[in-house]
Motif scaffolding. Structure first.
Motif, PDB file in Angstrom:
ATOM      1  N   THR A  32       0.430   7.288 -25.568  1.00  0.00           N
ATOM      2  CA  THR A  32       0.847   7.071 -24.179  1.00  0.00           C
ATOM      3  C   THR A  32      -0.372   6.921 -23.273  1.00  0.00           C
ATOM      4  N   ALA A  33      -1.379   7.752 -23.526  1.00  0.00           N
ATOM      5  CA  ALA A  33      -2.595   7.701 -22.710  1.00  0.00           C
ATOM      6  C   ALA A  33      -3.312   6.359 -22.873  1.00  0.00           C
ATOM      7  N   VAL A  34      -3.397   5.884 -24.121  1.00  0.00           N
ATOM      8  CA  VAL A  34      -4.063   4.594 -24.364  1.00  0.00           C
ATOM      9  C   VAL A  34      -3.323   3.465 -23.633  1.00  0.00           C
ATOM     10  N   THR A  35      -2.011   3.486 -23.692  1.00  0.00           N
ATOM     11  CA  THR A  35      -1.225   2.469 -22.982  1.00  0.00           C
ATOM     12  C   THR A  35      -1.496   2.520 -21.484  1.00  0.00           C
ATOM     13  N   ALA A  36      -1.540   3.729 -20.930  1.00  0.00           N
ATOM     14  CA  ALA A  36      -1.787   3.878 -19.486  1.00  0.00           C
ATOM     15  C   ALA A  36      -3.192   3.427 -19.116  1.00  0.00           C
ATOM     16  N   LEU A  37      -4.169   3.771 -19.947  1.00  0.00           N
ATOM     17  CA  LEU A  37      -5.548   3.366 -19.654  1.00  0.00           C
ATOM     18  C   LEU A  37      -5.686   1.846 -19.720  1.00  0.00           C
ATOM     19  N   ARG A  38      -5.051   1.237 -20.703  1.00  0.00           N
ATOM     20  CA  ARG A  38      -5.143  -0.224 -20.836  1.00  0.00           C
ATOM     21  C   ARG A  38      -4.456  -0.930 -19.674  1.00  0.00           C
ATOM     22  N   ALA A  39      -3.466  -0.265 -19.077  1.00  0.00           N
ATOM     23  CA  ALA A  39      -2.780  -0.844 -17.921  1.00  0.00           C
ATOM     24  C   ALA A  39      -3.562  -0.614 -16.631  1.00  0.00           C
ATOM     25  N   ASP A  43      -9.543   5.845 -15.455  1.00  0.00           N
ATOM     26  CA  ASP A  43     -10.780   5.626 -16.196  1.00  0.00           C
ATOM     27  C   ASP A  43     -10.811   6.412 -17.500  1.00  0.00           C
ATOM     28  N   ALA A  44     -10.066   7.533 -17.537  1.00  0.00           N
ATOM     29  CA  ALA A  44     -10.101   8.425 -18.690  1.00  0.00           C
ATOM     30  C   ALA A  44      -8.825   9.247 -18.679  1.00  0.00           C
ATOM     31  N   ALA A  45      -8.512   9.846 -19.821  1.00  0.00           N
ATOM     32  CA  ALA A  45      -7.292  10.653 -19.915  1.00  0.00           C
ATOM     33  C   ALA A  45      -7.591  11.990 -20.567  1.00  0.00           C
ATOM     34  N   PHE A  46      -6.910  13.015 -20.082  1.00  0.00           N
ATOM     35  CA  PHE A  46      -6.961  14.348 -20.691  1.00  0.00           C
ATOM     36  C   PHE A  46      -5.545  14.698 -21.106  1.00  0.00           C
ATOM     37  N   CYS A  47      -5.325  14.866 -22.400  1.00  0.00           N
ATOM     38  CA  CYS A  47      -4.000  15.238 -22.904  1.00  0.00           C
ATOM     39  C   CYS A  47      -3.975  16.747 -23.144  1.00  0.00           C
ATOM     40  N   ALA A  48      -3.313  17.466 -22.232  1.00  0.00           N
ATOM     41  CA  ALA A  48      -3.241  18.931 -22.325  1.00  0.00           C
ATOM     42  C   ALA A  48      -2.062  19.297 -23.214  1.00  0.00           C
ATOM     43  N   VAL A  49      -2.246  19.117 -24.500  1.00  0.00           N
ATOM     44  CA  VAL A  49      -1.140  19.269 -25.457  1.00  0.00           C
ATOM     45  C   VAL A  49      -1.308  20.502 -26.337  1.00  0.00           C
ATOM     46  N   ARG A  50      -0.221  21.043 -26.759  1.00  0.00           N
ATOM     47  CA  ARG A  50      -0.115  22.048 -27.810  1.00  0.00           C
ATOM     48  C   ARG A  50       1.198  21.751 -28.543  1.00  0.00           C
ATOM     49  N   PRO A  51       1.298  21.971 -29.843  1.00  0.00           N
ATOM     50  CA  PRO A  51       0.258  22.549 -30.697  1.00  0.00           C
ATOM     51  C   PRO A  51      -0.944  21.624 -30.858  1.00  0.00           C
ATOM     52  N   PHE A 165     -23.293   3.211 -34.946  1.00  0.00           N
ATOM     53  CA  PHE A 165     -21.872   2.965 -35.206  1.00  0.00           C
ATOM     54  C   PHE A 165     -21.268   2.029 -34.156  1.00  0.00           C
ATOM     55  N   ALA A 166     -21.761   2.138 -32.920  1.00  0.00           N
ATOM     56  CA  ALA A 166     -21.301   1.294 -31.801  1.00  0.00           C
ATOM     57  C   ALA A 166     -19.797   1.428 -31.543  1.00  0.00           C
ATOM     58  N   PRO A 167     -19.355   2.608 -31.094  1.00  0.00           N
ATOM     59  CA  PRO A 167     -17.922   2.807 -30.841  1.00  0.00           C
ATOM     60  C   PRO A 167     -17.431   1.965 -29.674  1.00  0.00           C
ATOM     61  N   THR A 168     -16.142   1.586 -29.751  1.00  0.00           N
ATOM     62  CA  THR A 168     -15.504   0.925 -28.605  1.00  0.00           C
ATOM     63  C   THR A 168     -14.539   1.879 -27.895  1.00  0.00           C
ATOM     64  N   TRP A 169     -14.202   3.000 -28.545  1.00  0.00           N
ATOM     65  CA  TRP A 169     -13.412   4.069 -27.933  1.00  0.00           C
ATOM     66  C   TRP A 169     -14.015   5.414 -28.318  1.00  0.00           C
ATOM     67  N   VAL A 170     -13.918   6.388 -27.418  1.00  0.00           N
ATOM     68  CA  VAL A 170     -14.306   7.762 -27.736  1.00  0.00           C
ATOM     69  C   VAL A 170     -13.108   8.677 -27.520  1.00  0.00           C
ATOM     70  N   ILE A 171     -12.848   9.523 -28.524  1.00  0.00           N
ATOM     71  CA  ILE A 171     -11.824  10.566 -28.412  1.00  0.00           C
ATOM     72  C   ILE A 171     -12.509  11.911 -28.625  1.00  0.00           C
ATOM     73  N   VAL A 172     -12.304  12.837 -27.698  1.00  0.00           N
ATOM     74  CA  VAL A 172     -12.869  14.174 -27.837  1.00  0.00           C
ATOM     75  C   VAL A 172     -11.775  15.131 -28.293  1.00  0.00           C
ATOM     76  N   ARG A 210     -11.845   6.229 -22.750  1.00  0.00           N
ATOM     77  CA  ARG A 210     -12.252   7.626 -22.927  1.00  0.00           C
ATOM     78  C   ARG A 210     -11.019   8.528 -22.936  1.00  0.00           C
ATOM     79  N   LEU A 211     -10.870   9.270 -24.035  1.00  0.00           N
ATOM     80  CA  LEU A 211      -9.679  10.099 -24.207  1.00  0.00           C
ATOM     81  C   LEU A 211     -10.096  11.494 -24.678  1.00  0.00           C
ATOM     82  N   VAL A 212      -9.561  12.507 -24.023  1.00  0.00           N
ATOM     83  CA  VAL A 212      -9.821  13.890 -24.407  1.00  0.00           C
ATOM     84  C   VAL A 212      -8.491  14.538 -24.755  1.00  0.00           C
ATOM     85  N   MET A 213      -8.437  15.193 -25.921  1.00  0.00           N
ATOM     86  CA  MET A 213      -7.207  15.889 -26.316  1.00  0.00           C
ATOM     87  C   MET A 213      -7.508  17.347 -26.610  1.00  0.00           C
ATOM     88  N   LEU A 214      -6.701  18.226 -26.047  1.00  0.00           N
ATOM     89  CA  LEU A 214      -6.896  19.655 -26.219  1.00  0.00           C
ATOM     90  C   LEU A 214      -6.690  20.056 -27.679  1.00  0.00           C
TER      91      LEU A 214
END
Ligand SMILES: [Zn+2]
Length: 278
Positions: A32-39, A43-51, A165-172, A210-214
Motif C-alpha cells: 500500500t505504501a509503495v502504491t501511495a509513494l508512486r502516486a 517522499d517516504a513512508a513509515f509502516c507502524a505495523v505489528r506483528p 549494488f546501486a539500489p533503486t529502493w531502500v526498505i528499513v 524510501r520505506l520504513v517498516m517497524l
C-alpha cells in the motif's frame, strides 16, 4: 490455527484469533505504501505495523513474526525490476528476510545485530549463495555497541557495498530493540542514534523510494522516541525538534559513543575485502 482460537506457533510466538488478520494487514502495508509513494502522496513512508516480520521465512513463522512483511514488499519491487536494499537494524538478526533472498541478486540484505543473540544466525561469513553471493551483509556486534560503531560500519562497509549494488529502493527493517533501555537485548543505542543512521541509508535513493517498516522494540518509551526520531528524518525535519514544536526525546537523548565493537567492524571489513567485494 487463528480461526480455531489461536495458540503457540513456537515457544515465543503466541497467536490470538485476530493475529492472522493483523499479520495480513502488516504484510500488505508495504505494498500500500509503495502504491501511495508512486502516486506522489509523499517522499517516504513509515509502516507502524505489528506483528513484526523479519524472523518469518517464506514457510515458517517464528520469533513474534508471522509473515515477513519486508520480504513481501521487497519481492514485489524486485519482480517489477527494481533493485532493493533492505537495511535491518533490529537488535536481532533478520534471519527470515535473509533466507528469502539468500540466493537472489536483486535484493541486498544488510543486518546489524547483537551477537550472540536469538536466533543464532547472522555470522560475518553468511554472505549469500550462487547468484546472490555478495548481496547479504551481516554485521554482528557485541553487547553494548554504541551509535558511533553503527555509523563507522555504515561509512566503511555498508556505503561502499550499497554504492556497488546501486539500489533503486531502500526498505528499513526498523526494530528499536537495540535501544539501551530495551528489556530483551543489551545494545547501547539511544534515540538520537537512529536519526543519523536512517538518514544515511535513505540518502542512497531519491525521495519517493524510501520505506520504513517497524520490527521489534520492547521498551515502549524507547519505541516512541526512536520512532519519532526516524519519522523526523523521513519528513526532512533535521533541525531542532523543539524549535518546530515537535516532541521528540531524540534531542534530549543524543547520539552515543565509546561502546565496544570496533574489532567486530574490522572483522566484517576484512572478510569482505578477502572476498573482493569491498
Ligand atoms: Zn528484535
Amino acid at each position: 490455527m487463528c480461526t480455531a482460537g489461536g495458540g503457540r506457533l513456537d515457544p515465543d510466538t503466541y497467536a490470538s484469533p485476530g493475529s492472522f488478520d493483523a499479520a495480513r494487514l502488516a504484510a500488505g502495508a508495504g505494498l500500500t505504501a509503495v502504491t501511495a509513494l508512486r502516486a506522489g502522496h509523499g517522499d517516504a513512508a513509515f509502516c507502524a505495523v505489528r506483528p513484526p516480520g523479519h524472523h518469518a521465512s517464506a514457510t515458517e513463522s517464528m520469533g513474534f513474526c508471522m509473515i515477513s512483511n519486508v520480504a513481501v514488499v521487497a519481492a514485489s519491487l524486485a519482480d517489477e525490476g527494481e533493485r532493493v536494499m533492505v537495511l535491518d537494524y533490529d537488535a536481532h538478526h533478520g534471519n527470515g528476510t535473509q533466507a528469502v533472498f539468500y540466493g537472489d541478486p536483486r535484493v541486498l540484505f544488510v543486518s546489524y545485530h547483537q551477537w550472540p543473540l536469538y536466533p543464532g544466525t547472522g555470522r560475518v561469513q553468511e554472505t549469500g549463495i550462487d547468484a546472490g553471493a555478495g548481496t547479504t551483509l551481516n554485521i554482528p556486534l557485541p553487547a553494548g555497541a554504541t551509535g558511533d560503531i553503527y555509523l563507522r560500519a555504515f561509512d566503511e562497509i555498508v556505503a561502499p557495498v550499497a554504492e556497488r549494488f546501486a539500489p533503486t529502493w531502500v526498505i528499513v527493517s526498523a526494530g528499536f530493540d537495540a535501544h539501551r533501555d530495551d528489556p530483551l537485548t543489551d545494545m547501547g543505542l539511544a534515540a538520537g542514534d537512529y536519526g543519523p543512521l536512517t538518514a544515511r541509508v535513505l540518502a542512497l535513493v531519491p525521495a519517493g523510494r524510501r520505506l520504513v517498516m517497524l520490527e521489534g522494540g520492547y521498551d515502549l518509551d524507547a519505541l516512541t522516541s526512536c520512532s519519532a526520531e526516524v519519522m523526523r528524518q523521513l519528513a526532512g525535519l533535521t533541525g531542532s525538534a523543539a524549535a518546530r514544536g515537535i516532541r521528540s526525546s531524540g534531542d534530549a537523548e543524543g547520539p552515543t559513543s565509546a561502546g565496544p565493537g570496533f574489532d567486530a567492524v574490522d572483522a566484517v571489513a576484512r572478510h569482505w575485502h578477502q572476498q573482493g567485494w569491498l
